[in-house]
Every structure is written in C-alpha cells, then in structure tokens.
Design a protein around this motif. Sequence first.
Motif, PDB file in Angstrom:
ATOM      1  N   LEU A   1      20.560  10.990  10.432  1.00  0.00           N
ATOM      2  CA  LEU A   1      19.601  10.308  11.292  1.00  0.00           C
ATOM      3  C   LEU A   1      18.447  11.238  11.660  1.00  0.00           C
ATOM      4  O   LEU A   1      17.275  10.827  11.637  1.00  0.00           O
ATOM      5  N   LYS A   2      18.769  12.462  11.977  1.00  0.00           N
ATOM      6  CA  LYS A   2      17.739  13.431  12.354  1.00  0.00           C
ATOM      7  C   LYS A   2      16.718  13.585  11.235  1.00  0.00           C
ATOM      8  O   LYS A   2      15.505  13.609  11.475  1.00  0.00           O
ATOM      9  N   ASN A   3      17.188  13.692   9.995  1.00  0.00           N
ATOM     10  CA  ASN A   3      16.286  13.854   8.860  1.00  0.00           C
ATOM     11  C   ASN A   3      15.476  12.587   8.595  1.00  0.00           C
ATOM     12  O   ASN A   3      14.280  12.645   8.279  1.00  0.00           O
ATOM     13  N   TYR A   4      16.133  11.433   8.740  1.00  0.00           N
ATOM     14  CA  TYR A   4      15.446  10.168   8.492  1.00  0.00           C
ATOM     15  C   TYR A   4      14.347   9.917   9.525  1.00  0.00           C
ATOM     16  O   TYR A   4      13.267   9.410   9.197  1.00  0.00           O
ATOM     17  N   VAL A   5      14.647  10.248  10.773  1.00  0.00           N
ATOM     18  CA  VAL A   5      13.649  10.080  11.833  1.00  0.00           C
ATOM     19  C   VAL A   5      12.448  10.986  11.577  1.00  0.00           C
ATOM     20  O   VAL A   5      11.286  10.590  11.760  1.00  0.00           O
ATOM     21  N   LEU A   6      12.729  12.206  11.134  1.00  0.00           N
ATOM     22  CA  LEU A   6      11.654  13.137  10.823  1.00  0.00           C
ATOM     23  C   LEU A   6      10.777  12.596   9.690  1.00  0.00           C
ATOM     24  O   LEU A   6       9.541  12.644   9.761  1.00  0.00           O
TER      25      LEU A   6
ATOM     26  N   LEU B   1       0.855  -1.184   0.000  1.00  0.00           N
ATOM     27  CA  LEU B   1       0.000   0.000   0.000  1.00  0.00           C
ATOM     28  C   LEU B   1       0.892   1.235   0.000  1.00  0.00           C
ATOM     29  O   LEU B   1       1.968   1.236   0.600  1.00  0.00           O
ATOM     30  N   LYS B   2       0.452   2.267  -0.681  1.00  0.00           N
ATOM     31  CA  LYS B   2       1.291   3.456  -0.872  1.00  0.00           C
ATOM     32  C   LYS B   2       1.802   4.013   0.461  1.00  0.00           C
ATOM     33  O   LYS B   2       2.968   4.388   0.584  1.00  0.00           O
ATOM     34  N   GLU B   3       0.930   4.067   1.470  1.00  0.00           N
ATOM     35  CA  GLU B   3       1.336   4.591   2.768  1.00  0.00           C
ATOM     36  C   GLU B   3       2.325   3.654   3.472  1.00  0.00           C
ATOM     37  O   GLU B   3       3.227   4.105   4.168  1.00  0.00           O
ATOM     38  N   LEU B   4       2.151   2.347   3.285  1.00  0.00           N
ATOM     39  CA  LEU B   4       3.113   1.393   3.839  1.00  0.00           C
ATOM     40  C   LEU B   4       4.454   1.517   3.131  1.00  0.00           C
ATOM     41  O   LEU B   4       5.517   1.396   3.752  1.00  0.00           O
ATOM     42  N   GLU B   5       4.408   1.747   1.849  1.00  0.00           N
ATOM     43  CA  GLU B   5       5.641   1.894   1.075  1.00  0.00           C
ATOM     44  C   GLU B   5       6.433   3.109   1.543  1.00  0.00           C
ATOM     45  O   GLU B   5       7.669   3.085   1.590  1.00  0.00           O
ATOM     46  N   GLY B   6       5.716   4.180   1.901  1.00  0.00           N
ATOM     47  CA  GLY B   6       6.393   5.375   2.410  1.00  0.00           C
ATOM     48  C   GLY B   6       7.147   5.087   3.691  1.00  0.00           C
ATOM     49  O   GLY B   6       8.276   5.547   3.880  1.00  0.00           O
ATOM     50  N   VAL B   7       6.536   4.311   4.585  1.00  0.00           N
ATOM     51  CA  VAL B   7       7.196   3.934   5.834  1.00  0.00           C
ATOM     52  C   VAL B   7       8.390   3.030   5.547  1.00  0.00           C
ATOM     53  O   VAL B   7       9.480   3.210   6.110  1.00  0.00           O
ATOM     54  N   ASP B   8       8.201   2.068   4.662  1.00  0.00           N
ATOM     55  CA  ASP B   8       9.273   1.118   4.348  1.00  0.00           C
ATOM     56  C   ASP B   8      10.492   1.821   3.746  1.00  0.00           C
ATOM     57  O   ASP B   8      11.635   1.484   4.060  1.00  0.00           O
ATOM     58  N   THR B   9      10.268   2.811   2.905  1.00  0.00           N
ATOM     59  CA  THR B   9      11.362   3.578   2.309  1.00  0.00           C
ATOM     60  C   THR B   9      12.173   4.302   3.383  1.00  0.00           C
ATOM     61  O   THR B   9      13.411   4.325   3.352  1.00  0.00           O
ATOM     62  N   SER B  10      11.472   4.893   4.351  1.00  0.00           N
ATOM     63  CA  SER B  10      12.153   5.592   5.445  1.00  0.00           C
ATOM     64  C   SER B  10      12.970   4.629   6.303  1.00  0.00           C
ATOM     65  O   SER B  10      14.083   4.954   6.729  1.00  0.00           O
ATOM     66  N   ILE B  11      12.412   3.452   6.545  1.00  0.00           N
ATOM     67  CA  ILE B  11      13.115   2.465   7.378  1.00  0.00           C
ATOM     68  C   ILE B  11      14.385   1.982   6.690  1.00  0.00           C
ATOM     69  O   ILE B  11      15.424   1.780   7.336  1.00  0.00           O
ATOM     70  N   LYS B  12      14.315   1.786   5.382  1.00  0.00           N
ATOM     71  CA  LYS B  12      15.500   1.334   4.645  1.00  0.00           C
ATOM     72  C   LYS B  12      16.648   2.346   4.753  1.00  0.00           C
ATOM     73  O   LYS B  12      17.818   1.973   4.757  1.00  0.00           O
ATOM     74  N   LYS B  13      16.323   3.605   4.847  1.00  0.00           N
ATOM     75  CA  LYS B  13      17.348   4.634   5.014  1.00  0.00           C
ATOM     76  C   LYS B  13      17.877   4.668   6.450  1.00  0.00           C
ATOM     77  O   LYS B  13      19.051   4.932   6.692  1.00  0.00           O
ATOM     78  N   LEU B  14      16.991   4.387   7.390  1.00  0.00           N
ATOM     79  CA  LEU B  14      17.362   4.454   8.803  1.00  0.00           C
ATOM     80  C   LEU B  14      18.260   3.295   9.247  1.00  0.00           C
ATOM     81  O   LEU B  14      19.211   3.492  10.011  1.00  0.00           O
ATOM     82  N   HIS B  15      17.957   2.108   8.794  1.00  0.00           N
ATOM     83  CA  HIS B  15      18.632   0.915   9.302  1.00  0.00           C
ATOM     84  C   HIS B  15      20.159   0.991   9.259  1.00  0.00           C
ATOM     85  O   HIS B  15      20.823   0.730  10.271  1.00  0.00           O
ATOM     86  N   PRO B  16      20.754   1.330   8.123  1.00  0.00           N
ATOM     87  CA  PRO B  16      22.229   1.359   8.087  1.00  0.00           C
ATOM     88  C   PRO B  16      22.818   2.365   9.067  1.00  0.00           C
ATOM     89  O   PRO B  16      23.853   2.105   9.688  1.00  0.00           O
ATOM     90  N   VAL B  17      22.165   3.511   9.207  1.00  0.00           N
ATOM     91  CA  VAL B  17      22.676   4.553  10.106  1.00  0.00           C
ATOM     92  C   VAL B  17      22.609   4.097  11.554  1.00  0.00           C
ATOM     93  O   VAL B  17      23.546   4.288  12.337  1.00  0.00           O
ATOM     94  N   VAL B  18      21.506   3.478  11.936  1.00  0.00           N
ATOM     95  CA  VAL B  18      21.326   3.035  13.321  1.00  0.00           C
ATOM     96  C   VAL B  18      22.293   1.905  13.661  1.00  0.00           C
ATOM     97  O   VAL B  18      22.865   1.857  14.753  1.00  0.00           O
TER      98      VAL B  18
END
Length: 353
Positions: free
Chosen positions: A288-293, A259-276
């Motif tokens: 990290l600050k931008n990704y969390v936002l 679902l489009k809204e789920l895809e938006g969350v998944d895209t953000s998580i993919k960016k966050l994981h390596p940094v965390v």
Amino acid sequence: MSRPQDPHRPSFSFGNPFKMILPKGSYLSPKLLALLNTFELALAERFRNLKPKDKECVLSLSWMKLAMELLCQTHTDIKTIITELELPVCDWDDKWIDVYFDNSVKLLDICNAFSSELSRLSQGNLLLQCALHNLDASSSKQFVKASSSLDGWRQRISSKNPRLENCFAILASLTETLNLPKVKNSAKGKVLMQAMYGVRVLTVLVCSILAAAFSGSANKLVDLKVLDTCLWAEAFTNVQDSINGEIRNIFSSGRVALLKELEGVDTSIKKLHPVVKDGLGPVEAEALKNYVLDLGKAATKLSQGLDILAKQVDGFFQILLTGRNALLCNLRAGISVPVPVHKTNKVEGKAVR
C-alpha cells in the motif's frame, strides 16, 4: 465533408485550392516570394516537430501542450505577415473578412470546449487528492472514504463531455473553407491567402487530434488532402499519416484509450483498490505504501499537465480574440491591420462580429 459510408476514416477532398489564387503565370515580386517562403518553411518545420518520437505520446498532455504552442506561434506569424504586407483593410475582399470572422468564431467555440474538458478533468483530480489524504491514515473508516473517492474519480473520467461532440461538426465546417476565395489583381492578397491556408490546415490538424484524444474516439479524425506545391505539404502529410494512423491503431486494439497521464493514474488505482478493500496484513501494508507513492506521483504529473495545457488553450483563445478585435478596429478606422489591443478576459460562448 466526411463520406457517410466510411465513418471511420473521413477524408476531405478540395481539389486545387490555389487554382483560383495562384493561377498559371501569376507573378510575385522577390520580396513577396521571400516573405511567403520564409513563412512556409517555418510551418514545415513545425509540422516536423509535431511528430513525436514515441508514437503513443500523441495521446499525452505534454504533446498537446507542444501542439498548442506551435499553433499559437503560427497564428502570431500571420499577424507579422499582415504587417509586412502593408495591406490596408480597404484592399481586403469582403469574402476574406467573412471567412476570417466565421473561422475565428468557430475556433473560439473549440477553445471553450477544450477548456471545459480540462476543467472537468481538473475537478476530478480533487477526488484523487482526497483519496491520497485518507490513504495516509491507517483507519479502515478512512480507507472506505478513500475507496469511494477513487470510485468517483473513475466514474468521472469514464463519463463524456457533451461539449466535445460539437467540436467535430465545427471541424467539418472549417474544412469546407479551405477552398479559398478568389484573389484578383492583388499579389499581396495571394500571399496572405496562401499563408492563411497553411495556418488553417495546421489548426484543423491539431484541433482534430485533441478532440479525438479528449473524446476517446478516433471515428471522426480529419484526414486532409493538401496542395502538394506548398513547401510544407510533405511534412504535413507525413505527420498527419503518422499520428492519425497511430491513434487509430490504439483505439482499434480494444484497449481503453486514455490520455497517457490519465492512464498512469488509472494503473495506480487498479493496484490500490484490491489492497484497500481486502484489508491490510504486513505484506499489504508495505505494498500500500508503494502504491500510494506511485499514485501521488501520477496525480501530480496529471495535475501539472492539465494546468499547463489549460494555459496554452487560453493563450490561443486570446490570440484569436485580439486578432478579431484588431480587425474590427481597423474596419471601423480604415487603417492597416493589425493594431495592438489590450488582452481581453476569456469569455464563454461565441464572440460576435
């Protein structure tokens, strides 16, 4: 029924469903014809409104909300038609009543399956909130907890809800009732049956698309062939071909269809994981600050979309339930339908006639 040799594109061919209902030479008074035409023109406009400007929006909670809203409006219109027809229950054919009750039970089951899936996704959203809370801290220990929550969310989203599988069998069964019962010597009955045919076509279309979007599979999308003399037939065919075609294109492209809204969350998580996971330097801390936002915004949009759609599904459930109760009351009392009834709380499982 769907053809077993072509599971990717089931097609339902019913011949001419009105051959028995509106035979050659049938006469409708100007009043009845105007009532039917008004309903069918409104239905045609709703089919046109279902076609999204952005084709991928059909896999979005916002489009689903619109579809359920139009479905509720159309089912409500049937109650208005019954009232204006002044067709007493004693004049209803037993077959009409049986079809109505059978279909409404099946639609209640579909509503329960959709509600189950929306509840499952909402529970997953709690994991996102937990992750966001831990990401506010600068402690590596909190980052580990955040990473665990994000992993849990992705596992939940990738899992399947077994209750959705039953929807496809129900939808296949619903299509079989589109060859409507024969109407004898009742102009009002012919109007009612033709209007109900349009409602059922819209219902199968919307529920088929939602079931495919929730389940992540286009294999069992329903393709209906409808009577081309209906005033809404062209609008229906246009929107069905457009939406089903786009969904099949998305699913066949190899892309993970969310679902489009789920895809938006998944895209953000993919960016966050390596940094965390890799630790923070000055550059990573700013990223990290931008990704969390971004994740916070995506999670809020998802949560709001799930809540709004859940209310629409519940509203449709209530319309079905009160319609059944009204008809039951009138069958017992022998008076015209519908009769206003108090709103009934949603229940799990089938409603029993």
